[in-house]
Design a protein around this motif. Structure first.
Motif, PDB file in Angstrom:
ATOM      1  N   THR A 104       0.833  -1.205   0.000  1.00 50.83           N
ATOM      2  CA  THR A 104       0.000   0.000   0.000  1.00 50.83           C
ATOM      3  C   THR A 104       0.864   1.249   0.000  1.00 50.83           C
ATOM      4  O   THR A 104       0.563   2.220  -0.699  1.00 50.83           O
ATOM      5  N   ARG A 105       1.961   1.229   0.750  1.00 47.18           N
ATOM      6  CA  ARG A 105       2.854   2.394   0.756  1.00 47.18           C
ATOM      7  C   ARG A 105       3.503   2.583  -0.616  1.00 47.18           C
ATOM      8  O   ARG A 105       3.662   3.709  -1.085  1.00 47.18           O
ATOM      9  N   ARG A 127      -4.028  15.315  -1.570  1.00 44.82           N
ATOM     10  CA  ARG A 127      -4.499  15.401  -0.189  1.00 44.82           C
ATOM     11  C   ARG A 127      -4.826  13.994   0.283  1.00 44.82           C
ATOM     12  O   ARG A 127      -4.986  13.073  -0.524  1.00 44.82           O
ATOM     13  N   VAL A 128      -4.958  13.843   1.593  1.00 38.12           N
ATOM     14  CA  VAL A 128      -5.308  12.529   2.150  1.00 38.12           C
ATOM     15  C   VAL A 128      -6.610  12.047   1.534  1.00 38.12           C
ATOM     16  O   VAL A 128      -6.720  10.893   1.120  1.00 38.12           O
ATOM     17  N   ARG A 129      -7.598  12.927   1.444  1.00 31.34           N
ATOM     18  CA  ARG A 129      -8.900  12.484   0.920  1.00 31.34           C
ATOM     19  C   ARG A 129      -8.803  12.038  -0.536  1.00 31.34           C
ATOM     20  O   ARG A 129      -9.545  11.156  -0.961  1.00 31.34           O
ATOM     21  N   LEU A 131      -7.393   4.930  -3.394  1.00 38.10           N
ATOM     22  CA  LEU A 131      -7.019   3.616  -2.882  1.00 38.10           C
ATOM     23  C   LEU A 131      -8.200   2.813  -2.353  1.00 38.10           C
ATOM     24  O   LEU A 131      -8.105   1.596  -2.199  1.00 38.10           O
ATOM     25  N   GLY A 132      -9.290   3.500  -2.012  1.00 42.49           N
ATOM     26  CA  GLY A 132     -10.442   2.805  -1.448  1.00 42.49           C
ATOM     27  C   GLY A 132     -10.189   2.302  -0.040  1.00 42.49           C
ATOM     28  O   GLY A 132     -10.730   1.280   0.369  1.00 42.49           O
ATOM     29  N   LEU A 133      -9.346   3.022   0.700  1.00 43.16           N
ATOM     30  CA  LEU A 133      -9.021   2.634   2.077  1.00 43.16           C
ATOM     31  C   LEU A 133      -9.580   3.658   3.056  1.00 43.16           C
ATOM     32  O   LEU A 133      -9.934   4.767   2.673  1.00 43.16           O
ATOM     33  N   ALA A 134      -9.606   3.296   4.315  1.00 44.50           N
ATOM     34  CA  ALA A 134     -10.049   4.219   5.355  1.00 44.50           C
ATOM     35  C   ALA A 134      -9.051   5.364   5.495  1.00 44.50           C
ATOM     36  O   ALA A 134      -7.849   5.185   5.283  1.00 44.50           O
ATOM     37  N   VAL A 150      -4.771   5.364   5.481  1.00 41.86           N
ATOM     38  CA  VAL A 150      -3.949   6.176   4.579  1.00 41.86           C
ATOM     39  C   VAL A 150      -3.067   7.118   5.392  1.00 41.86           C
ATOM     40  O   VAL A 150      -1.869   7.263   5.120  1.00 41.86           O
ATOM     41  N   SER A 151      -3.640   7.733   6.417  1.00 46.60           N
ATOM     42  CA  SER A 151      -2.866   8.655   7.262  1.00 46.60           C
ATOM     43  C   SER A 151      -1.718   7.943   7.957  1.00 46.60           C
ATOM     44  O   SER A 151      -0.613   8.483   8.069  1.00 46.60           O
TER      45      SER A 151
END
Length: 126
Positions: free
Chosen positions: A30-31, A44-46, A52-55, A59-60
């Motif tokens: 994922t990284r 941005r994180v969002r 990615l379809g992750l929470a 991601v943070s």
């Protein structure tokens, strides 16, 4: 009389803790996907969450690891934080060298096989 050709081995560099930390950061798929996506520009994180379809928390957490290793930097803008590759050229060189290493060995390293062997050893009591 037989002649023996002696080839001097290249000295093996001793890894330091920072190298281990960097390789740990790069070991998570994922990284790597985040780094690849950031290669196209700041996000941005969002944006990454959507891509990615992750929470958001996942991601943070990955971004924090990448930032702590110096792979990613952040630029605040208003209420948003924009993440970008800290050294895109160096990262590209590292990934190219890794690709060359994998292809040059003639085999693809299999972490799944490695983990299975380790698990079998542990379960077998060895």
């Amino acid at each position: 009389m037989t002649t023996i050709k002696v080839v001097a081995e290249a000295p093996v560099r001793q890894p330091d803790p920072e190298m281990a930390t960097l390789f740990h950061a790069l070991s998570e798929p994922t990284r790597l996907e985040i780094l690849t996506h950031l290669g196209s520009g700041e996000h941005r994180v969002r944006d990454l969450v959507e891509h990615l379809g992750l929470a958001q928390s996942t991601v943070s957490k990955h971004l924090a690891c990448l930032r702590d290793c110096g792979l990613v930097a952040v630029r605040p803008q208003g209420r948003s934080s924009w993440f970008f590759l800290a050294a895109p050229e160096l990262l590209s060189d590292l990934l190219d060298a890794t690709d060359a290493f994998v292809r040059g060995t003639g085999i693809g390293p299999s972490l799944r096989t490695h983990h299975d062997e380790v698990d079998a050893t542990i379960e077998g009591g060895a």
